[in-house]
Design an enzyme around this catalytic site. Structure first.
Site, mmCIF file in Angstrom:
data_model
loop_
_atom_site.group_PDB
_atom_site.id
_atom_site.type_symbol
_atom_site.label_atom_id
_atom_site.label_comp_id
_atom_site.label_asym_id
_atom_site.label_seq_id
_atom_site.Cartn_x
_atom_site.Cartn_y
_atom_site.Cartn_z
ATOM 1 N N LYS A 1 3.139 21.246 -13.361
ATOM 2 C CA LYS A 1 2.077 22.190 -12.998
ATOM 3 C C LYS A 1 0.974 22.188 -14.048
ATOM 4 O O LYS A 1 1.245 22.039 -15.236
ATOM 5 C CB LYS A 1 2.642 23.612 -12.906
ATOM 6 C CG LYS A 1 3.657 23.822 -11.801
ATOM 7 C CD LYS A 1 4.066 25.285 -11.731
ATOM 8 C CE LYS A 1 4.999 25.520 -10.549
ATOM 9 N NZ LYS A 1 5.330 26.950 -10.399
ATOM 10 N N LYS B 1 11.746 23.606 -13.402
ATOM 11 C CA LYS B 1 12.711 23.186 -12.391
ATOM 12 C C LYS B 1 12.080 23.489 -11.028
ATOM 13 O O LYS B 1 11.485 24.563 -10.843
ATOM 14 C CB LYS B 1 14.005 23.989 -12.564
ATOM 15 C CG LYS B 1 15.024 23.786 -11.468
ATOM 16 C CD LYS B 1 15.982 22.693 -11.828
ATOM 17 C CE LYS B 1 16.906 22.344 -10.670
ATOM 18 N NZ LYS B 1 17.478 20.992 -10.855
ATOM 19 N N ARG C 1 -6.913 39.641 -10.129
ATOM 20 C CA ARG C 1 -8.016 39.988 -9.218
ATOM 21 C C ARG C 1 -7.450 40.748 -8.016
ATOM 22 O O ARG C 1 -6.238 40.837 -7.846
ATOM 23 C CB ARG C 1 -8.664 38.695 -8.704
ATOM 24 C CG ARG C 1 -7.641 37.821 -8.008
ATOM 25 C CD ARG C 1 -8.197 36.710 -7.168
ATOM 26 N NE ARG C 1 -7.166 36.195 -6.294
ATOM 27 C CZ ARG C 1 -6.231 35.340 -6.633
ATOM 28 N NH1 ARG C 1 -6.178 34.876 -7.864
ATOM 29 N NH2 ARG C 1 -5.321 34.951 -5.758
#
Ligand code: MV4
Length: 446
Positions: free
Chosen positions: A158, A201, A292
């Site tokens: 990521k 993971k 937000r």
């Protein structure tokens, strides 16, 4: 209370913020691009300023022009809505240094939560469960290979600057890691100007549950229950609901406790969302925190009766909100469908164009948040959200049947929409039973 707010957003959310301001007696300034001259948010605001051409970098992302618009109109505060600069700590800081209040959390917190591995570290410190993974950024593929071996495949790569599913890769085995690591890094660098990556993971079948939180910035926070958001396609949510079906009460209470604990630990001071994954064994993991207002906030408003945007503005303006002193009860069930100008028959290809006829659904328990009107042309430059239809029912089944009725009643002519796809989901046995997870759309063959 503020006298005037500049809304640094467009479309339905700009309209939603205008509605809150009108009820609070606050004047509004709409900003718009040359492509949005005929948009409803421009027509409904008290004042409007054209800030540039259609390209977002020339208008909605252009900080000097936004600040100039606020100064010219004498606004006291900026509401960023969602999208564009809503999660930019830099924009929040520039606003504040120009004596404009930022309707959102402190920029330093936006920065911390915007850095996904830093958010992981902080929430781990707050003793929230995190997904097994790397300690911060992974510097290079050698280290990634070693770590992935320790974590065990499949793993997920990521982007630390991530969002919207960009810079994310699922790695199923050691032979794929190197190429996917470089691809994710390049994608993240191009999308965010930050190629930093971390590892987790990969949890194969999970439910995506998020908690609406509201904090005073001094270490006290409340939750406004959870939203189930597992029905997504390419990291775009399609349907959200509250309460989450099929989650045992004790698990749900644990998730809510974690969210409040996390928000209090970081001294969160606005409306925010803490996201979790829940696996089939009912293990709960912190995923990320959004600083937000979210697209799906009406689902929470429908089951709590709270106007979240009004409370968010009240808190930013006065430092207080009556909401912080009472824990709103939940009544009934709400479901939201996001209707997009996309063609489900052509792999959801965006389909902007002239709306030749528009008839929104109505009747008991139905809310429509939309900037559409007949004669409006949906521009091709921005996201394709046309309308959010939210239905409330005393039970989930009543809300579901009401949603089907509303989708059938809704007429949008001129552009193809995702309404037929929503009807298909709402009638699917897995959706009816509440027994679904994030793999629903893929597994159901779309
Ligand atoms: C995950 C995950 C499973 N395991 N991370 C993060 C960003 C959001 N857009 C999706 N995210 C996920 N992160 C780990 N370690 C599952 C998701 C996820 C998801 C993945 C594939 C398809 C649909 C999804 C819907 C929600 C969450």
């Amino acid at each position: 209370m503020y006298n005037k707010i500049l809304i640094a957003a467009r479309g339905e959310i700009a309209l939603r913020i205008i509605r809150a301001c009108r009820e609070l007696g606050i004047r509004t300034v709409a900003v718009h691009s040359e492509a949005d001259t005929e948009s409803l948010h421009v027509k409904f605001a008290d004042e409007d300023v054209c800030i540039g051409n259609a390209q977002p970098v020339e208008s909605y992302l252009n900080i000097p022009r936004l600040i100039a618009a606020a100064e010219i109109t004498g606004a006291d505060a900026v509401h960023p809505g969602y999208g564009f600069l809503a999660e930019s700590p830099y924009f929040a800081e520039v606003c504040m240094s120009c004596k404009l209040d930022w309707i959102g959390p402190a920029p330093s917190l936006m920065e911390k939560m915007g850095h996904k591995s830093e958010a992981r570290r902080l929430m781990n410190e707050a003793e929230l469960p995190i997904i097994p993974g790397s300690d911060g950024i992974v510097e290079g593929e050698e280290i990634a290979l070693k770590l992935a071996g320790q974590i065990g495949y499949p793993v997920m790569i990521k982007a630390v600057a991530g969002g919207g599913g960009r810079g994310i890769r699922i790695v199923r085995g050691v032979d794929e890691l190197s190429s996917l690591f470089h691809a994710a890094g390049a994608e993240a660098e191009a999308a965010f100007g930050d190629g930093g990556l971390y590892l987790e993971k990969y949890l194969e079948t999970t439910r995506h549950i998020e908690v609406q939180v509201f904090g005073d910035g001094k270490g006290r926070a409340i939750h406004l229950r959870e939203r189930e958001c597992s029905i997504q396609r390419r990291h775009q949510k399609l349907i959200e609901e509250s309460p989450a079906p099929g989650i045992p009460e004790e698990i749900r209470d644990r998730i809510l406790d974690y969210a409040v604990r996390g928000a209090e630990y970081v001294r969160y001071g606005s409306l925010g969302t803490v996201e979790f994954l829940v696996d089939p064994e009912e293990n709960v993991y912190f995923l990320e925190m959004n600083t937000r207002v979210q697209v799906e906030h009406p689902v929470t408003e429908m089951v709590t009766g709270v106007d979240l945007i009004k409370e968010q503005i009240r808190l930013a303006s006065t430092g207080e909100s009556p909401l912080l002193d009472r824990h709103p009860d939940v009544t009934g069930h709400a479901i939201e469908c996001r209707i997009n100008a996309e063609d489900p028959e052509k792999s959801f290809k965006p389909s902007p164009g002239l709306i030749t006829f528009y008839h929104p659904p109505g009747g008991p328990g139905v809310r429509v948040d939309s900037h559409l009107y007949a004669g409006y042309t949906v521009p091709p430059y921005y996201d394709s959200l046309l309308a959010k239809i939210i239905t409330w029912g005393e039970t989930r089944e009543e809300a579901r049947v009401r949603m089907i009725r509303s989708l059938e009643e809704c007429v949008i002519e001129g552009v193809p929409t995702t309404i037929p796809f929503h009807l298909w989901i709402l009638r699917h046995e897995k959706f009816i039973s509440g027994d679904f997870d994030t793999s629903f759309i893929d597994k159901a063959g779309r």
